[in-house]
Design a protein around this motif. Structure first.
Motif, PDB file in Angstrom:
ATOM      1  N   ALA A 226       0.897  -1.366  -0.078  1.00  0.00           N
ATOM      2  CA  ALA A 226       0.245   0.052   0.064  1.00  0.00           C
ATOM      3  C   ALA A 226       0.891   1.154  -0.041  1.00  0.00           C
ATOM      4  O   ALA A 226       0.404   2.356  -0.346  1.00  0.00           O
ATOM      5  CB  ALA A 226      -1.026   0.128   1.080  1.00  0.00           C
ATOM      6  N   ALA A 227       1.757   1.217   0.901  1.00  0.00           N
ATOM      7  CA  ALA A 227       2.471   2.602   1.222  1.00  0.00           C
ATOM      8  C   ALA A 227       3.290   2.990  -0.672  1.00  0.00           C
ATOM      9  O   ALA A 227       3.634   3.756  -1.047  1.00  0.00           O
ATOM     10  CB  ALA A 227       3.861   1.946   1.874  1.00  0.00           C
ATOM     11  N   SER A 229       2.404   1.440  -3.233  1.00  0.00           N
ATOM     12  CA  SER A 229       1.503   2.174  -5.014  1.00  0.00           C
ATOM     13  C   SER A 229       0.775   3.785  -4.055  1.00  0.00           C
ATOM     14  O   SER A 229      -0.070   4.147  -5.173  1.00  0.00           O
ATOM     15  CB  SER A 229       0.333   1.299  -4.821  1.00  0.00           C
ATOM     16  OG  SER A 229      -0.610   1.821  -3.562  1.00  0.00           O
ATOM     17  N   ARG A 230       0.969   4.277  -3.136  1.00  0.00           N
ATOM     18  CA  ARG A 230       0.887   5.845  -3.074  1.00  0.00           C
ATOM     19  C   ARG A 230       1.915   6.860  -3.589  1.00  0.00           C
ATOM     20  O   ARG A 230       3.081   6.339  -3.713  1.00  0.00           O
ATOM     21  CB  ARG A 230       0.756   6.187  -1.737  1.00  0.00           C
ATOM     22  CG  ARG A 230      -0.318   5.072  -0.755  1.00  0.00           C
ATOM     23  CD  ARG A 230      -0.596   6.291   0.389  1.00  0.00           C
ATOM     24  NE  ARG A 230       0.758   6.057   1.652  1.00  0.00           N
ATOM     25  CZ  ARG A 230       0.699   5.129   2.012  1.00  0.00           C
ATOM     26  NH1 ARG A 230      -0.149   4.314   2.282  1.00  0.00           N
ATOM     27  NH2 ARG A 230       2.095   4.650   3.114  1.00  0.00           N
ATOM     28  N   ASP A 232       4.382   9.485  -4.534  1.00  0.00           N
ATOM     29  CA  ASP A 232       5.411  10.963  -4.201  1.00  0.00           C
ATOM     30  C   ASP A 232       4.072  12.151  -3.216  1.00  0.00           C
ATOM     31  O   ASP A 232       4.293  13.019  -4.077  1.00  0.00           O
ATOM     32  CB  ASP A 232       6.383  10.784  -4.618  1.00  0.00           C
ATOM     33  CG  ASP A 232       7.227   9.963  -4.523  1.00  0.00           C
ATOM     34  OD1 ASP A 232       6.906   8.480  -4.092  1.00  0.00           O
ATOM     35  OD2 ASP A 232       7.893   8.986  -5.671  1.00  0.00           O
TER      36      ASP A 232
END
Length: 241
Positions: A226-227, A229-230, A232
């Motif tokens: 999940a991190a 895929s976020r 920047d």
């Protein structure tokens, strides 16, 4: 027949040549009768080295998707995974989880040696993660011992994301059978199953000498994905408007 052909003719000689695998504690595996081999899980190749070095046939519960891919490639994958002793199960959850449990209990009742990874997935970083209680439920329902198995070095042979295996030393340590007969008839008690699972994971920690993390590996992987895929965060323009 296909199992032994795959084990000794296809990959076996190459695995022995390039990885010089060693095993200790074989005397802890019974010659017959149902039992669970509960192993840490560092790499895909864990399911290849363990059957290679254990004389008895080991059955693993594998994702159904390994057996259902269409086309010629799918046919070869199905033959290969069948050949190395894997049985397809639906692991999507809910009723599928109960079906997988029933399959495991049936195989153990038939006197099979069942390979299980209590962590539920490969370790994302080489540490040992919290075990899921399915292994305890299987042991109680089938009334069989659990034998802890530590895989060492397989993550160097087959690092996460690698396409090719690398020649590295592999060692396997097999601990003494864990008898949970004192909990007979208590399958379904989540406190008992949690206690049993924690005891199994403690033995795996001792055998493997891994650092233990009291989190589920699946949760750690999901948070990392999940991190990643976020997007920047936007860097503000330093120039005055």
């Amino acid at each position: 027949m296909l199992y032994w052909w795959s084990k000794f003719v296809l990959l076996g000689p190459l695995m022995r040549l390039f990885c010089r695998p060693e095993i200790e504690g074989l005397e802890n595996i019974p010659e017959r009768g149902g039992a669970i081999l509960a192993s840490n899980h560092l790499a895909v190749v864990d399911s290849f080295f363990l059957p290679l070095l254990v004389p008895r046939r080991i059955t693993f519960l594998a994702k159904r998707e390994y057996f259902t891919e269409p086309g010629l490639r799918g046919w070869f994958k199905k033959q290969f995974f069948t050949g190395v002793g894997q049985v397809p199960v639906d692991r999507s959850g809910g009723s599928a989880a109960r079906a997988a449990m029933d399959t495991a209990t049936r195989l153990l009742g038939e006197g099979k040696l069942l390979g299980i990874y209590p962590e539920g997935t490969r370790s994302p970083d080489g540490r040992l993660y919290k075990g899921k209680t399915g292994v305890a439920r299987m042991s109680l329902e089938a009334n069989v011992p659990v034998i802890p198995v530590a895989m060492i070095g397989t993550d160097k042979v087959n690092p996460i994301g690698s396409r090719m295996w690398r020649p590295r030393k592999v060692r396997i340590r097999i601990g003494e059978p864990m008898d949970f007969a004192r909990y007979e008839g208590m399958a379904g008690d989540r406190f008992i199953e949690r206690s049993m699972t924690d005891e199994i994971m403690y033995n795996l920690m001792e055998l493997s000498e891994q650092t233990y993390v009291d989190l589920y590996a699946t949760s750690v992987k999901e948070k990392a994905a999940a991190a990643a895929s976020r997007p920047d965060p936007q860097i503000p323009d330093s120039k005055a408007s």
